[in-house]
Design a protein around this motif. Structure first.
Motif, PDB file in Angstrom:
ATOM      1  N   TRP A  88      -3.915  -7.282  11.167  1.00 64.54           N
ATOM      2  CA  TRP A  88      -2.808  -6.478  11.938  1.00 64.54           C
ATOM      3  C   TRP A  88      -1.853  -6.242  10.881  1.00 64.54           C
ATOM      4  CZ3 TRP A  88       2.359  -6.862  12.879  1.00 64.54           C
ATOM      5  CH2 TRP A  88       2.909  -5.493  13.741  1.00 64.54           C
ATOM      6  N   PHE A  89      -1.507  -7.293  10.194  1.00 58.83           N
ATOM      7  CA  PHE A  89      -0.396  -6.959   9.197  1.00 58.83           C
ATOM      8  C   PHE A  89      -0.829  -5.956   8.006  1.00 58.83           C
ATOM      9  CE2 PHE A  89       1.040 -11.081  10.880  1.00 58.83           C
ATOM     10  CZ  PHE A  89       2.104 -10.958  11.422  1.00 58.83           C
ATOM     11  N   ILE A  90      -1.979  -5.804   7.637  1.00 60.89           N
ATOM     12  CA  ILE A  90      -2.519  -5.350   6.833  1.00 60.89           C
ATOM     13  C   ILE A  90      -2.559  -3.948   7.069  1.00 60.89           C
ATOM     14  CG2 ILE A  90      -4.639  -4.705   5.204  1.00 60.89           C
ATOM     15  CD1 ILE A  90      -5.039  -7.812   5.079  1.00 60.89           C
ATOM     16  N   LEU A  91      -2.949  -3.647   8.397  1.00 52.73           N
ATOM     17  CA  LEU A  91      -3.025  -2.217   8.946  1.00 52.73           C
ATOM     18  C   LEU A  91      -1.601  -1.823   8.996  1.00 52.73           C
ATOM     19  CD1 LEU A  91      -5.596  -2.508  12.036  1.00 52.73           C
ATOM     20  CD2 LEU A  91      -5.850  -1.124  10.048  1.00 52.73           C
ATOM     21  N   MET A  92      -0.681  -2.397   9.546  1.00 52.80           N
ATOM     22  CA  MET A  92       0.732  -1.995   9.632  1.00 52.80           C
ATOM     23  C   MET A  92       1.078  -1.663   8.164  1.00 52.80           C
ATOM     24  SD  MET A  92       3.355  -1.201  11.034  1.00 52.80           S
ATOM     25  CE  MET A  92       3.051  -1.823  12.915  1.00 52.80           C
ATOM     26  N   GLY A  93       0.899  -2.562   7.188  1.00 53.23           N
ATOM     27  CA  GLY A  93       1.446  -2.405   5.950  1.00 53.23           C
ATOM     28  C   GLY A  93       0.810  -1.096   5.134  1.00 53.23           C
ATOM     29  N   ARG A  94      -0.455  -0.816   5.449  1.00 52.51           N
ATOM     30  CA  ARG A  94      -1.047   0.330   5.067  1.00 52.51           C
ATOM     31  C   ARG A  94      -0.204   1.601   5.623  1.00 52.51           C
ATOM     32  NH1 ARG A  94      -5.776   0.374   2.356  1.00 52.51           N
ATOM     33  NH2 ARG A  94      -6.423   2.541   3.602  1.00 52.51           N
ATOM     34  N   HIS A  95      -0.150   1.524   7.092  1.00 53.63           N
ATOM     35  CA  HIS A  95       0.634   2.459   7.670  1.00 53.63           C
ATOM     36  C   HIS A  95       2.016   3.052   6.979  1.00 53.63           C
ATOM     37  CE1 HIS A  95       2.626   5.124  10.566  1.00 53.63           C
ATOM     38  NE2 HIS A  95       3.259   4.026  10.917  1.00 53.63           N
TER      39      HIS A  95
END
Length: 227
Positions: free
Chosen positions: A209-216
């Motif tokens: 989730w943190f990686i998805l948010m960071g990429r966004h």
């Protein structure tokens, strides 16, 4: 009912409308990705520690490495919590709760560092960590439910966060019920296996989730292309 301001562009999750100066969105996107990688790595060392214990070997060095990385992860999360919660907060008590959780995450980080240094017992440090993790999971559920109504956040990110939080809370509840069912009973074993499976799946999905948010956030910080 909370009113979420409509975003003027994809970068407004971090930077408020009308703000001037450097845009911090990309910075916090990188911060979130680093947090995801740290959390995942910490979880891997925790898994290796359990495997080592299952083989009758020592928890060292895997346990101390997990505690150290977990402490660093909590420090990064303590800084990220108020940043990501900025648009979701609607009431004064919610703002206070966000800052309380940020402070609690610092306390959890300190307990991990003290455990590695031999200045705090395993039971005490674990108790602090478990309580703070549960608070962080509740925050994730609250935050992503608000994100569902926020156009600055992709639906995939918010739904992924809700699924993680629900799985983790359900797994924890089932594990708790297994102790009430009686040690060694069939009911207790079923609850433990089910709760452990749900909780394990959730634990592995948390870093994602943190990686998805960071990429966004990193993607949304790029200036729009001109036609």
């Amino acid at each position: 009912m909370l009113k979420v301001r409509r975003a003027e562009g994809p970068t407004r999750l971090i930077r408020s409308a009308g703000a001037t100066g450097p845009d911090p969105t990309r910075f916090w996107g990188q911060w979130s990705i680093i947090l995801g990688v740290l959390t995942f790595t910490s979880g891997l060392f925790l898994l290796v520690m359990f495997i080592s214990l299952g083989l009758g070997r020592s928890a060292a060095p895997w346990g101390p490495i997990n505690d150290l990385l977990g402490g660093l992860s909590n420090l990064l999360l303590a800084a990220l919590i108020p940043v990501l919660s900025r648009r979701a907060v609607g009431l004064p008590w919610e703002r206070s709760a966000v800052w309380f959780l940020s402070g609690a995450s610092v306390v959890a980080a300190a307990s991990g560092f003290l455990l590695v240094a031999g200045k705090m017992g395993f039971e005490q440090s674990t108790a602090v960590s478990v309580v703070v993790i549960m608070l962080q999971v509740v925050w994730m559920l609250w935050l992503n439910r608000r994100f569902l109504r926020d156009p600055a956040v992709p639906t995939l990110v918010s739904r992924f966060g809700i699924a993680f939080a629900v799985l983790m809370l359900a797994g924890t509840l089932l594990l708790g019920l297994s102790f009430a069912a009686g040690s060694g009973t069939l009911t207790a074993k079923v609850l433990q296996v089910t709760g452990g499976t749900l909780g394990g799946a959730a634990w592995l999905s948390w870093p994602a989730w943190f990686i998805l948010m960071g990429r966004h956030l990193k993607g949304s910080s790029r200036p729009p292309r001109r036609a």
